[in-house]
Design an enzyme around this catalytic site. Structure first.
Site, short mmCIF file in Angstrom:
data_model
loop_
_atom_site.label_atom_id
_atom_site.label_comp_id
_atom_site.label_asym_id
_atom_site.label_seq_id
_atom_site.Cartn_x
_atom_site.Cartn_y
_atom_site.Cartn_z
N PRO A 10 -0.68 -2.66 2.17
CA PRO A 10 -0.03 -3.28 1.06
C PRO A 10 1.21 -3.92 1.29
O PRO A 10 1.98 -3.44 2.16
CB PRO A 10 0.42 -1.80 0.27
CG PRO A 10 0.11 -0.81 1.26
CD PRO A 10 -1.00 -1.18 2.26
N ASN A 11 1.75 -4.89 0.46
CA ASN A 11 2.77 -5.35 0.77
C ASN A 11 3.01 -6.57 1.70
O ASN A 11 3.83 -7.34 1.74
CB ASN A 11 4.04 -4.72 0.59
CG ASN A 11 4.01 -3.75 -0.77
OD1 ASN A 11 4.03 -4.27 -1.63
ND2 ASN A 11 4.14 -2.43 -0.39
N ARG A 18 9.52 -10.80 1.76
CA ARG A 18 10.05 -9.42 1.60
C ARG A 18 10.98 -8.99 2.66
O ARG A 18 10.81 -9.15 3.98
CB ARG A 18 8.66 -8.74 1.72
CG ARG A 18 8.75 -7.23 1.80
CD ARG A 18 7.44 -6.66 2.32
NE ARG A 18 7.47 -5.08 2.43
CZ ARG A 18 6.79 -4.34 3.02
NH1 ARG A 18 5.81 -5.05 4.04
NH2 ARG A 18 6.81 -3.34 3.07
N TYR A 23 11.62 -7.87 8.41
CA TYR A 23 10.04 -8.23 8.83
C TYR A 23 10.16 -9.76 9.09
O TYR A 23 9.01 -10.35 9.35
CB TYR A 23 9.34 -8.13 7.34
CG TYR A 23 9.12 -6.53 7.02
CD1 TYR A 23 8.67 -5.79 8.12
CD2 TYR A 23 9.53 -6.27 5.85
CE1 TYR A 23 8.45 -4.21 7.52
CE2 TYR A 23 9.32 -4.86 5.45
CZ TYR A 23 8.84 -3.72 6.34
OH TYR A 23 8.87 -2.76 5.90
N ASN A 74 -2.33 -3.00 10.53
CA ASN A 74 -0.97 -2.79 9.98
C ASN A 74 -1.21 -2.35 8.67
O ASN A 74 -1.47 -3.08 7.67
CB ASN A 74 -0.32 -3.91 10.08
CG ASN A 74 1.26 -3.78 9.56
OD1 ASN A 74 1.32 -2.69 9.00
ND2 ASN A 74 2.08 -4.35 9.52
N ALA A 77 2.67 0.76 4.27
CA ALA A 77 2.93 2.14 3.82
C ALA A 77 1.90 3.28 3.60
O ALA A 77 2.19 4.45 3.93
CB ALA A 77 3.61 2.07 2.36
N GLU A 98 -2.94 0.51 15.98
CA GLU A 98 -1.99 0.59 14.96
C GLU A 98 -0.76 -0.39 15.34
O GLU A 98 -0.39 -0.31 16.20
CB GLU A 98 -1.48 1.92 14.79
CG GLU A 98 -0.61 2.03 13.53
CD GLU A 98 0.09 3.52 13.49
OE1 GLU A 98 -0.65 4.54 13.73
OE2 GLU A 98 1.29 3.48 13.06
N HIS A 100 2.83 -2.37 13.91
CA HIS A 100 3.97 -2.69 12.75
C HIS A 100 4.60 -3.53 13.34
O HIS A 100 5.20 -3.64 14.64
CB HIS A 100 4.60 -1.39 12.93
CG HIS A 100 3.75 -0.13 12.09
ND1 HIS A 100 3.43 0.01 10.80
CD2 HIS A 100 3.18 0.97 12.90
CE1 HIS A 100 2.57 1.05 10.72
NE2 HIS A 100 2.57 1.64 11.71
N ARG A 107 13.79 3.60 11.71
CA ARG A 107 14.06 3.37 10.29
C ARG A 107 14.07 4.56 9.47
O ARG A 107 14.38 5.74 10.12
CB ARG A 107 13.08 2.43 9.69
CG ARG A 107 13.07 1.11 10.31
CD ARG A 107 12.15 0.00 9.74
NE ARG A 107 12.23 -0.09 8.25
CZ ARG A 107 11.37 -0.57 7.73
NH1 ARG A 107 10.08 -1.07 8.09
NH2 ARG A 107 11.72 -0.76 6.43
C1 DQA Z 1 5.28 -1.92 8.34
C2 DQA Z 1 6.01 -0.51 8.41
C3 DQA Z 1 5.72 0.35 7.13
O1 DQA Z 1 6.71 1.51 7.20
C4 DQA Z 1 5.95 -0.38 5.97
O2 DQA Z 1 5.73 0.47 4.74
C5 DQA Z 1 5.25 -1.69 5.91
C6 DQA Z 1 5.18 -2.29 6.98
C7 DQA Z 1 5.63 -2.85 9.34
O3 DQA Z 1 4.74 -3.62 9.82
O4 DQA Z 1 6.76 -2.75 10.29
O5 DQA Z 1 5.03 -2.01 4.83
O6 DQA Z 1 3.83 -1.48 8.64
#
Ligand code: DQA
Length: 149
Positions: A10-11, A18, A23, A74, A77, A98, A100, A107
Site C-alpha cells: 500500500p501507498n 509521498r 522516500y 516491500n 505498512a 523483505e 524497505h 523511525r
Molecule cells: C516502507 C516502510 C513502511 O513502514 C511504510 O509503511 C511504507 C514504506 C519503506 O519502504 O520504507 O509504506 O515499507
C-alpha cells in the site's frame, strides 16, 4: 530461469509524491526500471506489481510459488500488521527478501516490528531504491546457489 517477483504494498504507488524527505523523489516506475536492469544483469527477468489491497498481495505470493524463482517484497505498512502475508510467504516455498526504502528502525516504534521478517530469508532496509537492487542481488545469489545444489 523463472522471473523474480517484485511485490509492492500500500501507498507505494504514491512514490515520488509521498513524503519525499523519507522516500525520495523516484517514482515506482523508476524503481521498476532499476529492478529490471539489476535483475537482467544477473540473468533474471522481473514481474513487478503494486497493490493497496492485502488479499491481492496474498494471491500474488501464492502465484509466485510456481511462477517465480523468488520474491522481493516491500509490503509497506502491511509489514507491521499482516499475519496473512506472513502465512502466505511461509507457504510460498521460494526464496524471499523483505525490502524497505527507509530505515524502519530509525523511525516510529510501530515500524520496528515486522510480521513478515520471520517468513523470509532476510531483510534489507534504509538504502532507498538501492534496497530493491540489493534484494534482487541477494535473491539471485540464493537462487543460483540452490540451482547448483
Ligand atoms: C516502507 C516502510 C513502511 O513502514 C511504510 O509503511 C511504507 C514504506 C519503506 O519502504 O520504507 O509504506 O515499507
Amino acid at each position: 530461469m523463472k522471473p523474480i517477483f517484485v511485490l509492492n504494498g500500500p501507498n507505494l504507488n504514491m512514490l515520488g509524491l509521498r513524503e519525499p524527505a523519507i522516500y525520495g523523489s523516484d517514482t515506482l516506475k523508476d524503481v521498476e526500471t532499476r529492478c529490471a536492469a539489476q535483475a537482467k544483469a544477473l540473468g533474471f527477468g522481473t514481474v513487478f506489481r503494486q497493490s493497496n489491497i492485502e488479499g491481492e498481495l496474498v494471491n500474488w505470493i501464492h502465484e509466485a510459488r510456481t511462477a517465480s524463482s523468488g520474491i522481493a517484497i516491500n509490503a509497506g505498512a502491511y509489514t507491521h500488521t499482516s499475519v496473512a502475508l506472513h502465512d502466505a510467504l511461509k507457504a510460498a516455498d521460494v526464496p524471499a527478501v523483505e525490502v524497505h526504502l527507509s530505515n524502519v528502525h530509525k523511525r516510529e516504534a510501530f515500524r520496528h516490528h515486522s510480521f513478515i521478517a520471520p517468513a523470509v530469508n532476510g531483510v534489507i532496509c534504509g538504502f532507498g531504491v538501492n534496497s530493491y537492487e540489493l534484494a534482487i542481488t541477494a535473491l539471485a545469489n540464493i537462487i543460483t546457489a540452490k540451482e547448483k545444489g
